[in-house]
Design a protein around this motif. Structure first.
Motif, PDB file in Angstrom:
ATOM      1  N   VAL A   1      85.876 -33.959  24.546  1.00 13.33           N
ATOM      2  CA  VAL A   1      84.965 -33.528  23.558  1.00 13.33           C
ATOM      3  C   VAL A   1      85.468 -34.121  22.415  1.00 13.33           C
ATOM      4  O   VAL A   1      86.698 -34.192  21.914  1.00 13.33           O
ATOM      5  N   LEU A   2      84.382 -34.859  21.593  1.00 16.98           N
ATOM      6  CA  LEU A   2      84.683 -35.273  20.290  1.00 16.98           C
ATOM      7  C   LEU A   2      84.328 -34.270  19.156  1.00 16.98           C
ATOM      8  O   LEU A   2      83.301 -34.081  18.916  1.00 16.98           O
ATOM      9  N   PHE A   3      85.225 -33.597  18.518  1.00 12.94           N
ATOM     10  CA  PHE A   3      84.731 -32.790  17.562  1.00 12.94           C
ATOM     11  C   PHE A   3      84.956 -33.351  16.163  1.00 12.94           C
ATOM     12  O   PHE A   3      85.631 -34.263  15.804  1.00 12.94           O
ATOM     13  N   GLU A   4      83.783 -32.856  15.240  1.00  8.43           N
ATOM     14  CA  GLU A   4      83.722 -33.620  14.035  1.00  8.43           C
ATOM     15  C   GLU A   4      84.791 -33.599  13.125  1.00  8.43           C
ATOM     16  O   GLU A   4      85.203 -34.500  12.479  1.00  8.43           O
ATOM     17  N   ARG A   5      85.403 -32.338  13.343  1.00 12.38           N
ATOM     18  CA  ARG A   5      86.424 -32.151  12.070  1.00 12.38           C
ATOM     19  C   ARG A   5      87.824 -32.268  12.820  1.00 12.38           C
ATOM     20  O   ARG A   5      88.856 -32.443  12.065  1.00 12.38           O
ATOM     21  N   GLU A   6      88.218 -32.233  14.235  1.00 16.38           N
ATOM     22  CA  GLU A   6      89.369 -32.278  14.593  1.00 16.38           C
ATOM     23  C   GLU A   6      89.549 -33.628  15.475  1.00 16.38           C
ATOM     24  O   GLU A   6      90.847 -34.019  15.649  1.00 16.38           O
ATOM     25  N   GLY A   7      88.431 -34.442  15.744  1.00 14.13           N
ATOM     26  CA  GLY A   7      88.787 -35.469  16.467  1.00 14.13           C
ATOM     27  C   GLY A   7      88.650 -35.230  18.182  1.00 14.13           C
ATOM     28  O   GLY A   7      88.089 -34.253  18.571  1.00 14.13           O
ATOM     29  N   TYR A   8      89.207 -36.120  19.120  1.00 18.75           N
ATOM     30  CA  TYR A   8      89.396 -35.923  20.531  1.00 18.75           C
ATOM     31  C   TYR A   8      90.075 -34.991  21.064  1.00 18.75           C
ATOM     32  O   TYR A   8      91.072 -34.725  20.691  1.00 18.75           O
ATOM     33  N   ARG A   9      89.466 -34.141  22.092  1.00 17.86           N
ATOM     34  CA  ARG A   9      90.330 -33.178  22.495  1.00 17.86           C
ATOM     35  C   ARG A   9      89.506 -33.133  24.149  1.00 17.86           C
ATOM     36  O   ARG A   9      88.583 -33.223  24.425  1.00 17.86           O
ATOM     37  N   VAL A  10      90.716 -33.173  24.875  1.00 16.45           N
ATOM     38  CA  VAL A  10      90.492 -33.003  26.438  1.00 16.45           C
ATOM     39  C   VAL A  10      90.665 -31.417  26.642  1.00 16.45           C
ATOM     40  O   VAL A  10      91.815 -30.841  26.376  1.00 16.45           O
ATOM     41  N   LEU A  11      89.658 -30.892  27.317  1.00 13.44           N
ATOM     42  CA  LEU A  11      89.835 -29.361  27.653  1.00 13.44           C
ATOM     43  C   LEU A  11      89.550 -29.146  29.177  1.00 13.44           C
ATOM     44  O   LEU A  11      88.945 -29.761  29.784  1.00 13.44           O
ATOM     45  N   SER A  12      90.484 -28.230  29.430  1.00 14.78           N
ATOM     46  CA  SER A  12      90.526 -27.909  31.126  1.00 14.78           C
ATOM     47  C   SER A  12      89.324 -27.111  31.131  1.00 14.78           C
ATOM     48  O   SER A  12      88.801 -26.081  30.680  1.00 14.78           O
ATOM     49  N   ARG A  13      88.631 -27.358  32.382  1.00 10.87           N
ATOM     50  CA  ARG A  13      87.373 -26.922  32.643  1.00 10.87           C
ATOM     51  C   ARG A  13      87.449 -25.184  32.964  1.00 10.87           C
ATOM     52  O   ARG A  13      86.693 -24.636  32.651  1.00 10.87           O
ATOM     53  N   GLU A  14      88.775 -25.215  33.672  1.00  8.64           N
ATOM     54  CA  GLU A  14      88.918 -23.676  33.766  1.00  8.64           C
ATOM     55  C   GLU A  14      89.283 -22.750  32.602  1.00  8.64           C
ATOM     56  O   GLU A  14      88.549 -21.825  32.593  1.00  8.64           O
ATOM     57  N   ALA A  15      89.827 -23.287  31.506  1.00 10.42           N
ATOM     58  CA  ALA A  15      90.007 -22.722  30.142  1.00 10.42           C
ATOM     59  C   ALA A  15      88.766 -22.767  29.574  1.00 10.42           C
ATOM     60  O   ALA A  15      88.230 -21.454  29.126  1.00 10.42           O
ATOM     61  N   VAL A  16      87.747 -23.646  29.730  1.00 10.75           N
ATOM     62  CA  VAL A  16      86.726 -23.567  28.997  1.00 10.75           C
ATOM     63  C   VAL A  16      85.864 -22.422  29.688  1.00 10.75           C
ATOM     64  O   VAL A  16      85.170 -21.458  29.051  1.00 10.75           O
ATOM     65  N   GLU A  17      85.774 -22.573  30.985  1.00 10.10           N
ATOM     66  CA  GLU A  17      85.218 -21.124  31.469  1.00 10.10           C
ATOM     67  C   GLU A  17      85.694 -19.783  31.535  1.00 10.10           C
ATOM     68  O   GLU A  17      84.961 -18.924  31.216  1.00 10.10           O
ATOM     69  N   SER A  18      86.945 -19.509  31.681  1.00  9.75           N
ATOM     70  CA  SER A  18      87.408 -18.306  31.710  1.00  9.75           C
ATOM     71  C   SER A  18      87.445 -17.905  30.116  1.00  9.75           C
ATOM     72  O   SER A  18      87.378 -16.568  29.924  1.00  9.75           O
ATOM     73  N   GLU A  19      87.687 -18.722  29.285  1.00 13.85           N
ATOM     74  CA  GLU A  19      87.855 -18.394  28.176  1.00 13.85           C
ATOM     75  C   GLU A  19      86.472 -18.410  27.119  1.00 13.85           C
ATOM     76  O   GLU A  19      86.516 -18.032  26.000  1.00 13.85           O
ATOM     77  N   GLN A  20      85.787 -18.825  27.576  1.00 13.83           N
ATOM     78  CA  GLN A  20      84.307 -19.178  27.057  1.00 13.83           C
ATOM     79  C   GLN A  20      84.494 -19.715  25.953  1.00 13.83           C
ATOM     80  O   GLN A  20      84.431 -19.354  24.776  1.00 13.83           O
ATOM     81  N   LEU A  21      85.160 -20.808  25.889  1.00 13.13           N
ATOM     82  CA  LEU A  21      85.794 -21.712  24.554  1.00 13.13           C
ATOM     83  C   LEU A  21      84.495 -22.542  24.058  1.00 13.13           C
ATOM     84  O   LEU A  21      84.538 -22.707  22.877  1.00 13.13           O
ATOM     85  N   LEU A  22      83.502 -22.761  24.829  1.00  8.79           N
ATOM     86  CA  LEU A  22      82.555 -23.487  24.311  1.00  8.79           C
ATOM     87  C   LEU A  22      81.196 -23.032  24.533  1.00  8.79           C
ATOM     88  O   LEU A  22      80.774 -22.217  25.253  1.00  8.79           O
ATOM     89  N   THR A  23      80.182 -23.030  23.415  1.00  6.04           N
ATOM     90  CA  THR A  23      78.941 -22.646  23.599  1.00  6.04           C
ATOM     91  C   THR A  23      78.090 -23.827  23.282  1.00  6.04           C
ATOM     92  O   THR A  23      78.465 -24.907  22.525  1.00  6.04           O
ATOM     93  N   LEU A  24      76.846 -24.031  24.055  1.00  9.94           N
ATOM     94  CA  LEU A  24      76.081 -24.949  23.941  1.00  9.94           C
ATOM     95  C   LEU A  24      75.218 -24.828  22.447  1.00  9.94           C
ATOM     96  O   LEU A  24      74.715 -23.870  22.438  1.00  9.94           O
ATOM     97  N   ALA A  25      75.387 -25.910  21.681  1.00  4.68           N
ATOM     98  CA  ALA A  25      74.406 -25.613  20.593  1.00  4.68           C
ATOM     99  C   ALA A  25      72.840 -26.073  21.041  1.00  4.68           C
ATOM    100  O   ALA A  25      72.614 -26.692  21.877  1.00  4.68           O
ATOM    101  N   ARG A  26      72.017 -25.150  20.155  1.00  2.41           N
ATOM    102  CA  ARG A  26      70.492 -25.404  20.548  1.00  2.41           C
ATOM    103  C   ARG A  26      70.151 -26.897  20.376  1.00  2.41           C
ATOM    104  O   ARG A  26      70.474 -27.368  19.192  1.00  2.41           O
ATOM    105  N   PRO A  27      69.449 -27.619  21.053  1.00  2.78           N
ATOM    106  CA  PRO A  27      69.079 -28.861  20.951  1.00  2.78           C
ATOM    107  C   PRO A  27      68.114 -28.898  19.701  1.00  2.78           C
ATOM    108  O   PRO A  27      67.466 -28.131  19.272  1.00  2.78           O
ATOM    109  N   ALA A  28      68.174 -30.052  18.901  1.00  2.00           N
ATOM    110  CA  ALA A  28      67.761 -30.063  17.428  1.00  2.00           C
ATOM    111  C   ALA A  28      66.282 -30.396  17.624  1.00  2.00           C
ATOM    112  O   ALA A  28      65.791 -30.852  18.668  1.00  2.00           O
TER     113      ALA A  28
END
Length: 539
Positions: free
Chosen positions: A512-539
DNA sequence: CGAGTATATGGTAGCATATACTCGGTGCCCTACT
């Protein structure tokens, strides 16, 4: 208007390459264009043909005076196009007078200049009285690569376009990842541009990475590698000093090698460039100063002795190999410590005092002040004033409209703090690019898939033409699961890192490329178990 | 961060070793001086 006919009349072209016609037609229809094509793919024609048809004045922003000269020389031999002029510090007063009187008399013409010229009020005001029909930004990735610290006037081109009556804009570059493209569009203020991308994958370039432990071994292996590759090529190194060390070592091996860096005298630089172009030297050992304007198609290898700051730079540099389509090599040498957290020369920490003085000075003027005037009022180097204005503008503390800078209502402290945060965020993003370079160096998957993925192109199968493929390490990536919750290109939000965009998905990880932090590789497991990401509403 | 250079130390002579500090890349422009 038939574009092919126009190209024949202007430049004598008998045919157009894929993408050329699309870009030219779009420019002729008055659209803005962003063209991403390799050197030697006929990029210059993309603006030369529309300029010939449109007449009037075409402003071409070009980063180097040497490039401006090349372009002027090339165009001067074509009777079918407007007359080319170079506007820079080496142009004689007499020549400039002839240029202005020709253009002011209504003759069509090209004006080649660096962004610093457009920071001068006299130049801008005089150009604004002319019929500028087309505004071209050559090597447009410089906006993103140089605008933030090195040459801040690159970030002000959008204002210049506006000042010149908002002519259509054509931006050209040889390489640009999705976020760099986005930045070009945003900074130049392009309106629904036609984006033409061609010739990205360069399958004839073999990719190879060699890990080294000691500096001594690396030096020996680099020399060995270049000697073994043979033929014409480039060796990129990290410091000016070692350009001569390696050039010397290569000459001792019987190779015809020359050193090149920005600190050499102008005639030495010219000589090295010419020797490479004419073929009396086979290998140029250079810092990143060498590259733009090389027009040899038969470069057989590009070896890196040190790691470039980003995959963007790396791809740009290895793209100088094999433009004739023949087999070529790109070899990257690296040592793990090359990726030290504080890799030298990040964007310099902004001078809080300069930010404060600039904001205070602008705040005094209610209707706003021209940047050129602001530069004159403050007893500070112009570059630092411009950089401060850029940061404050990005921080939302200053606004620029109709070439005038005005302050937003906030306290000086708030303005300074916001600008510092913008600068720190840019540095984090830059550092994450270096981390992606580490990812390239250390991946066990297909190198080409990694690089192209970073640049926004998906390669489904391993390329079979890089060291990891040949070692049998790379496999087709396990596809993202059915019903992917975060598909590629979706906008997401992270609790800590804020908003970002999904660049790639695999079974076990997301990039994922974050606007303020840059490139990050996230483990899918962590994303799912920690609920790290939320989907933004489509514009 | 790491490489390279400058200064400090130790024991009483020149020099090895330790510590401190600086620098590293990309180019435009303008001004003062040859």
């Amino acid at each position: 208007m038939d574009v092919r006919e126009a190209a024949r009349a202007a430049l004598g072209f008998s045919s157009l390459r894929p993408g050329q016609e699309e870009a030219m037609s779009a420019a002729l229809e008055g659209r803005d264009v962003l063209a991403v094509m390799p050197t030697g793919h006929g990029k210059s024609a993309l603006y030369q043909v529309p300029a010939a048809v449109l007449g009037g004045v075409t402003v071409v922003v070009s980063p180097l005076i040497a490039l401006q000269r090349d372009q002027v020389r090339a165009l001067a031999s074509h009777p079918g196009v407007p007359r080319p002029w170079a506007l820079n510090s080496t142009s004689s007063a007499r020549r400039l007078e002839r240029m202005w009187s020709s253009l002011e008399a209504g003759d069509p013409g090209f004006v080649f200049l660096a962004p610093e010229q457009l920071a001068r009020e006299d130049v801008l005001a005089r150009l604004a009285t002319l019929a500028v029909r087309l505004f071209v930004v050559d090597e447009a990735h410089c906006i993103s690569a140089w605008g933030h610290d090195f040459r801040p006037d690159y970030l002000r081109l959008g204002s210049a376009v506006e000042r010149l009556g908002r002519p259509r804009v054509v931006a050209l570059t040889a390489t640009a990842s999705a976020p760099v493209r986005e930045e070009i569009v945003e900074r130049l203020g392009l309106r629904e541009p036609v984006v033409v991308v061609r010739g990205f994958n360069r399958p004839n370039i073999h990719l190879d990475v060699r890990r080294e432990v000691t500096d001594g071994d690396k030096r020996r292996d680099v020399v060995e590698c270049v000697a073994a590759l043979g033929g014409r090529g480039l060796l990129y190194v990290g410091t000016r000093k070692v350009t001569t060390t390696y050039a010397h070592a290569l000459r001792e091996r019987g190779l015809r090698a020359a050193a090149y860096h920005g600190g050499l005298k102008a005639d030495e630089r010219r000589a090295a460039h010419e020797q490479f172009t004419t073929g009396s030297v086979d290998v140029v050992v250079a810092t990143s100063a060498f590259g733009m304007g090389i027009d040899r198609a038969d470069v057989r290898f590009v070896v890196h002795e040190s790691v470039p700051a980003s995959p963007d730079s790396y791809y740009q540099e290895i793209g100088r190999a094999g433009r004739d389509g023949e087999p070529s090599s790109a070899v990257l040498f690296y040592r793990p410590e090359d990726f030290g957290v504080h890799r030298f020369h990040g964007a310099a920490t902004p001078d809080v005092d300069v930010l404060r003085r600039v904001f205070a000075e602008v705040s005094k003027d209610d209707p706003g002040v021209r940047l050129a005037e602001l530069r004159g009022r403050l007893d500070l180097p112009a570059r630092r004033v411009t950089r401060a204005v850029n940061l404050l503008e990005q921080a939302g503390a200053l606004r620029v409209a109709r070439s005038r800078v005005s302050a937003v209502a906030m306290t000086h402290q708030e303005a300074v703090d916001a600008a510092v945060e913008v600068s720190e965020s840019a540095e984090r993003v830059e550092r994450s690019r270096t981390e992606m370079m580490r990812g390239y160096a250390e991946t066990t998957g297909c190198r080409r898939r990694f690089l192209l993925g970073y640049l926004g192109e998906t390669l489904d199968d391993p390329c079979g033409h890089c060291d990891t493929c040949e070692a049998g390490l790379s496999e087709a990536p396990a596809p993202a699961p059915e019903g992917e919750s975060f598909p590629v290109d979706s906008r997401v939000s992270h609790r800590q890192w804020g908003d970002g965009i999904v660049l790639s998905t695999e079974s076990d990880r997301l990039t994922v490329l974050f606007e303020r932090e840059g490139y990050r590789v996230l483990s899918r497991e962590a994303v799912e178990s920690e609920q790290l990401l939320t989907l933004a509403r489509p514009a």
